[in-house]
Design an enzyme around this catalytic site. Structure first.
Site, PDB file in Angstrom:
ATOM      1  N   TYR A  44     -29.505  34.124  35.064  1.00 21.04           N
ATOM      2  CA  TYR A  44     -28.978  35.485  35.115  1.00 21.04           C
ATOM      3  C   TYR A  44     -28.206  35.718  36.417  1.00 21.04           C
ATOM      4  CZ  TYR A  44     -29.098  40.631  34.744  1.00 21.04           C
ATOM      5  OH  TYR A  44     -28.762  41.958  34.663  1.00 21.04           O
TER       6      TYR A  44
ATOM      7  N   SER B 115     -24.433  43.158  38.159  1.00 20.63           N
ATOM      8  CA  SER B 115     -25.815  43.492  38.543  1.00 20.63           C
ATOM      9  C   SER B 115     -25.937  43.344  40.053  1.00 20.63           C
ATOM     10  CB  SER B 115     -26.783  42.510  37.873  1.00 20.63           C
ATOM     11  OG  SER B 115     -28.041  42.526  38.519  1.00 20.63           O
TER      12      SER B 115
HETATM   13  P1  NAD Z   1     -29.970  46.333  26.795  1.00 21.57           P
HETATM   14  O1  NAD Z   1     -30.804  45.185  26.344  1.00 21.57           O
HETATM   15  O2  NAD Z   1     -30.317  47.701  26.321  1.00 21.57           O
HETATM   16  O3  NAD Z   1     -28.435  46.102  26.438  1.00 21.57           O
HETATM   17  C1  NAD Z   1     -27.834  44.859  26.286  1.00 21.57           C
HETATM   18  C2  NAD Z   1     -26.908  44.973  25.111  1.00 21.57           C
HETATM   19  O4  NAD Z   1     -26.186  43.756  24.949  1.00 21.57           O
HETATM   20  C3  NAD Z   1     -27.682  45.228  23.800  1.00 21.57           C
HETATM   21  O5  NAD Z   1     -27.070  46.284  23.103  1.00 21.57           O
HETATM   22  C4  NAD Z   1     -27.533  43.905  23.066  1.00 21.57           C
HETATM   23  O6  NAD Z   1     -27.553  44.043  21.660  1.00 21.57           O
HETATM   24  C5  NAD Z   1     -26.189  43.442  23.561  1.00 21.57           C
HETATM   25  N1  NAD Z   1     -25.983  42.016  23.356  1.00 21.57           N
HETATM   26  C6  NAD Z   1     -26.830  40.997  23.635  1.00 21.57           C
HETATM   27  N2  NAD Z   1     -26.276  39.825  23.268  1.00 21.57           N
HETATM   28  C7  NAD Z   1     -25.061  40.114  22.744  1.00 21.57           C
HETATM   29  C8  NAD Z   1     -24.026  39.339  22.198  1.00 21.57           C
HETATM   30  N3  NAD Z   1     -24.124  38.016  22.109  1.00 21.57           N
HETATM   31  N4  NAD Z   1     -22.917  39.976  21.756  1.00 21.57           N
HETATM   32  C9  NAD Z   1     -22.787  41.323  21.832  1.00 21.57           C
HETATM   33  N5  NAD Z   1     -23.749  42.112  22.343  1.00 21.57           N
HETATM   34  C10 NAD Z   1     -24.865  41.510  22.798  1.00 21.57           C
HETATM   35  O7  NAD Z   1     -29.951  46.243  28.387  1.00 21.57           O
HETATM   36  P2  NAD Z   1     -29.020  46.976  29.445  1.00 21.57           P
HETATM   37  O8  NAD Z   1     -29.824  47.141  30.641  1.00 21.57           O
HETATM   38  O9  NAD Z   1     -28.358  48.143  28.846  1.00 21.57           O
HETATM   39  O10 NAD Z   1     -27.933  45.843  29.763  1.00 21.57           O
HETATM   40  C11 NAD Z   1     -26.541  46.074  29.760  1.00 21.57           C
HETATM   41  C12 NAD Z   1     -25.886  45.306  30.895  1.00 21.57           C
HETATM   42  O11 NAD Z   1     -26.317  45.857  32.135  1.00 21.57           O
HETATM   43  C13 NAD Z   1     -26.228  43.816  30.927  1.00 21.57           C
HETATM   44  O12 NAD Z   1     -25.071  43.071  31.249  1.00 21.57           O
HETATM   45  C14 NAD Z   1     -27.238  43.734  32.052  1.00 21.57           C
HETATM   46  O13 NAD Z   1     -27.245  42.470  32.667  1.00 21.57           O
HETATM   47  C15 NAD Z   1     -26.704  44.804  32.986  1.00 21.57           C
HETATM   48  N6  NAD Z   1     -27.682  45.279  33.969  1.00 21.57           N
HETATM   49  C16 NAD Z   1     -28.792  45.967  33.595  1.00 21.57           C
HETATM   50  C17 NAD Z   1     -29.680  46.411  34.575  1.00 21.57           C
HETATM   51  C18 NAD Z   1     -30.915  47.206  34.249  1.00 21.57           C
HETATM   52  O14 NAD Z   1     -31.726  47.440  35.151  1.00 21.57           O
HETATM   53  N7  NAD Z   1     -31.109  47.666  33.042  1.00 21.57           N
HETATM   54  C19 NAD Z   1     -29.432  46.125  35.920  1.00 21.57           C
HETATM   55  C20 NAD Z   1     -28.294  45.404  36.263  1.00 21.57           C
HETATM   56  C21 NAD Z   1     -27.418  44.999  35.284  1.00 21.57           C
END
Ligand code: NAD
Length: 268
Positions: free
Chosen positions: A166, A153
């Site tokens: 986080y 991130s």
């Molecule tokens: P999201 O909530 O749609 O996806 C997160 C996924 O992780 C979900 O499918 C959830 O079921 C899964 N998950 C949660 N706990 C878990 C576990 N214990 N075992 C297996 N799977 C698990 O959100 P997202 O934005 O798609 O997040 C994906 C990644 O991207 C994360 O690591 C997040 O930190 C990172 N990220 C997101 C953003 C953003 O703006 N959306 C920005 C920077 C980083």
């Protein structure tokens, strides 16, 4: 990156039942990879990912597992091998947020985020490296013995008060990724990270509920739009391909310019 650049390659993507993980699975599949779709509890979302991947003409399976549990991650890799015989690309993507100010944060809220966001990435990386070392470079498949793409991130460099669990987990991913590269590049393993900015997914939908909130978010993004999972997927597919063969130990910020700190554009 549609086409055949990842033909005959097998990818594992964690947390691929929604959001960025799903976007990455689609982009890898469109480039020809077969995809193991890990999910935690959203079986329906995982099935949707699998069906769509199959409609692209590639193969996919959904595997349930909690990335913070050692045995679940070991089983995930065993199932991938049982189904597809090899693994070339691993994308530890699963992550969560539990938001409290530091002085109000319970130990369990710190620990849960570290367990999933950081320990989960360690467990996936360890199984991936073990397998890549065993497989070596698979001739005519890829120049590398394996590719690890950690989803971090912008908060691996932008401090985030109110989200210290986080931010600490993402800062940890940076050194995990670089240390893996330093140790295993000699074995032809490539280990990189993608650090997304604000991407429209479930994780941040509460911060985009109102027009006012969306405007506030856009102030942080010089490029003037909130990102989509596809923006991350396209970069992941390129980073998994031989087109980026000499990139190792690097973080790519896919953030519409967020890490240029737009608040300093004028006089700061
Ligand atoms: P999201 O909530 O749609 O996806 C997160 C996924 O992780 C979900 O499918 C959830 O079921 C899964 N998950 C949660 N706990 C878990 C576990 N214990 N075992 C297996 N799977 C698990 O959100 P997202 O934005 O798609 O997040 C994906 C990644 O991207 C994360 O690591 C997040 O930190 C990172 N990220 C997101 C953003 C953003 O703006 N959306 C920005 C920077 C980083």
């Amino acid at each position: 990156m549609e086409g055949t650049t990842l033909n005959n390659q097998i990818a594992i993507v964690t947390g691929a039942s929604s959001g960025i993980g799903q976007g990455i699975a689609f982009a890898l599949g469109k480039a020809g990879a077969k995809v193991v779709v890990n999910y935690h509890s959203n079986a329906e979302g995982a099935q949707e990912t699998v069906e769509k991947l199959k409609s692209f003409g590639t193969d996919a399976i959904a595997v349930k597992g909690d990335v913070s549990k050692e045995q679940d991650v070991i089983t995930l890799f065993q199932k991938a091998i049982a189904m597809f015989d090899a693994v070339d690309i691993v994308v530890p993507n699963a992550g969560i947020q539990i938001d409290y100010k530091l002085h109000e944060m319970a130990l369990e809220d710190w620990q849960k985020v570290i367990d999933i966001n950081l320990t989960g990435q360690f467990l996936c990386a360890r199984e991936a490296v073990k397998l890549f070392l065993k497989q070596g470079v698979r001739d005519h498949i890829s120049k590398a013995a394996g590719k690890l793409i950690h989803i971090s991130s912008v908060h691996d460099v932008i401090p985030w008060s109110g989200h210290v669990n986080y931010a600490a987990s993402k800062g940890g991913i940076d050194m995990l990724m670089k240390s893996i590269c330093q140790g295993y590049a000699v074995d032809k393993i490539r280990c990189n990270a993608i650090s997304p900015g604000a991407i429209a997914t479930k994780i941040n939908e509460n911060a985009r509920d109102t027009e006012e909130e969306r405007k506030e978010m856009l102030k942080l993004i010089p490029y003037g739009r909130i990102g989509q999972p596809k923006d991350i997927g396209e970069v992941a597919a390129w980073l998994a391909s031989d087109h980026s063969d000499y990139i190792n130990g690097e973080t790519i910020y896919v953030d519409g310019g967020m890490t240029t700190y737009p608040g300093f554009k004028g006089n700061g």
